[in-house]
Design an enzyme around this catalytic site. Sequence first.
Site, PDB file in Angstrom:
ATOM      1  N   GLU A  35      32.768 -77.260  41.917  1.00 50.88           N
ATOM      2  CA  GLU A  35      31.871 -77.837  40.840  1.00 50.88           C
ATOM      3  C   GLU A  35      30.322 -77.321  41.265  1.00 50.88           C
ATOM      4  O   GLU A  35      29.505 -78.351  41.245  1.00 50.88           O
ATOM      5  CB  GLU A  35      31.992 -79.228  40.647  1.00 50.88           C
ATOM      6  CG  GLU A  35      33.171 -79.752  40.206  1.00 50.88           C
ATOM      7  CD  GLU A  35      33.189 -79.476  38.606  1.00 50.88           C
ATOM      8  OE1 GLU A  35      32.521 -78.543  38.090  1.00 50.88           O
ATOM      9  OE2 GLU A  35      34.162 -80.023  37.946  1.00 50.88           O
TER      10      GLU A  35
ATOM     11  N   GLU B 157      43.325 -76.701  37.108  1.00 52.00           N
ATOM     12  CA  GLU B 157      43.438 -78.209  36.914  1.00 52.00           C
ATOM     13  C   GLU B 157      43.555 -78.468  35.427  1.00 52.00           C
ATOM     14  O   GLU B 157      42.538 -78.506  34.801  1.00 52.00           O
ATOM     15  CB  GLU B 157      42.247 -79.068  37.577  1.00 52.00           C
ATOM     16  CG  GLU B 157      41.962 -78.761  39.156  1.00 52.00           C
ATOM     17  CD  GLU B 157      40.751 -79.647  39.520  1.00 52.00           C
ATOM     18  OE1 GLU B 157      40.319 -80.672  38.924  1.00 52.00           O
ATOM     19  OE2 GLU B 157      39.993 -79.205  40.462  1.00 52.00           O
TER      20      GLU B 157
END
Length: 760
Positions: free
Chosen positions: A538, A635
Amino acid sequence: MIVGKVLDMDEKTAIIMTDDFAFLNVVRTSEMAVGKKVKVLDSDIIKPKNSLRRYLPVAAVAACFVIVLSFVLMFINGNTARKNIYAYVGIDINPSIELWINYNNKIAEAKALNGDAETVLEGLELKEKTVAEAVNEIVQKSMELGFISREKENIILISTACDLKAGEGSENKDVQNKIGQLFDDVNKAVSDLKNSGITTRILNLTLEERESSKEENISMGRYAVYLKAKEQNVNLTIDEIKDADLLELIAKVGIDNENVPEDIVTEDKDNLDAINTGPAESAVPEVTETLPATSTPGRTEGNTATGSVDSTPALSKNETPGKTETPGRTFNTPAKSSLGQSSTPKPVSPVQTATATKGIGTLTPRNSPTPVIPSTGIQWIDQANERINEIRKRNVQIKVVDSSNKPIENAYVEAVLTNHAFGFGTAITRRAMYDSNYTKFIKDHFNWAVFENESKWYTNEPSMGIITYDDADYLYEFCRSNGIKVRGHCIFWEAEEWQPAWVRSLDPFTLRFAVDNRLNSAVGHFKGKFEHWDVNNEMIHGNFFKSRLGESIWPYMFNRAREIDPNAKYFVNNNITTLKEADDCVALVNWLRSQGVRVDGVGVHGHFGDSVDRNLLKGILDKLSVLNLPIWITEYDSVTPDEYRRADNLENLYRTAFSHPSVEGIVMWGFWERVHWRGRDASIVNDNWTLNEAGRRFESLMNEWTTRAYGSTDGSGSFGFRGFYGTYRITVTVPGKGKYNYTLNLNRGSGTLQTTYRIP
């Protein structure tokens, strides 16, 4: 294991400087002395002393002295040792090893060039052995470790570089004679390999070319292939050659004996066909590349989800070999397994048929010159299927001959995809491994895995200096023993809320120290085990490390990780569900590149709500594809109580991603209701191990994207099919002779993959 030089000591602790100039406070041991190089374990590292910050100026001076002293000693010792080295022999399997040869034509030193090679060389004593002896031991160890398997095609690339002037001024005046003896020894090694059914190629390099290979951080053998590719105008970069499958690489470049001295012959030119080890044993077929014919390749296969054929009956001459079955698009629940859920092979075992074709060349339909792909009546799916057929499949032509190279007609051939080249994965968790249904579902459905939390920093080091990898090691061993590749997630996480509590309280100086320790510990622990690493999760949404340590910390994380484990692939990994986030990710990768970072891939999170917009997803993938990097959906999940909507969401993502040329894998973030981080409404498997509608849709897609082809050879001994990239089990049944098993690797490439199986 950490290596460093001792700079200072007291009664209980020592300060060492590592090779990358990090300063560590460690437990003192009896063998330590100031200036001595030592090895310490991760567990030996203790919390930095308050005095360490004040110590740094003194340490810097000591470090300079140690470095200068090291260079002097290295120069003296290195020159003495290397004066006796006159030749180098490289061995590329996947492990890449370089042997240093002295004037006695014995091994002076064996160098591991990658992590796999370190594993192979561990415990081997190769010094003072001949090249043939060393190659034999390396091959045997590689077989034990699974790098070489008799159940698949194997090729070993041997490269040599000799110093033709090495004997000048020394006692050894007859260097040319030594080189001749060396090549005789290499020939013996090649002969031994051939007798074992292993194909070899030998390439010669100059010492200057060897030096260039070192500068490019690539083995001599692969660098020689790169030079050959340039010579033949084959468009391959060094990075592509570093990572390519050797068998496919050599076929693509067309490596033969052109670069080999006249007295070194790597194969019997009259016996290039498969080496068969006997009925029901694996053999190594000849693999060649052909350019596509001018006519359009036929697509003669059809998909079915009804299961696989369990037997291989012989076909009579009146039967049509390779009949094509083309089912309609259905999502009926498949037959129940003993677990109560639908039983489906790993995303690796499809059901497909193909028609045998005449001769060797591209596949051509019997009755139609145009491609035929069954229509579903749904436009976006038909369009996706066209792309899938183009980018995920390749034509294969199998020829079956007898010991005299005469074609065998009516041999029954079955080709079953056993391991898909595309990555179909899932997140797994240690807390569910107690359930045999859980582990069975993983083994039956996935060829990749990622640990949900077990390799994250807050799990591995909950308190400063208290490091554990027990759960991660357990999961890795499960994956390794079941042939499942692993993504590492993640070394760091840029969001503050996901840091270990003790990390959030560190001052910048100590935080920088902790970052180094985490890199050394985590990447070092899993060196040679993880295929991928998400370096800093991230990065487009967080700034914990960047705000405290400056933007230079981001390139450092990537570069230092690669220094520790140069063979893993290092990814950026971000939640990207908007076009703006895709643009931000492209900008991030381009900035990292401008800072000298090599980014190996782009990971995309897809944690969706109750809908997945396939057009938006395609737009995101198109934007990211400008980076020319592999893209992984790392994901995926979608949360909605409507399981039919959840099924549509799953298909929207999987079919869109699978039909995009830049995507190489899809990893769902869990599957079982009981342990799914978003609960029942995101699962594909119910608590009682029955499939919900999303699970049934997933299994239907896996059945659709697998290949099983079967039929009989024609008068020329040929049988053809078009299949998904991956590893195949080929079974050839010859009336009156029995059944013969082979392994075929169908890799990405142009034209038809041709292979010949010789039946004794």
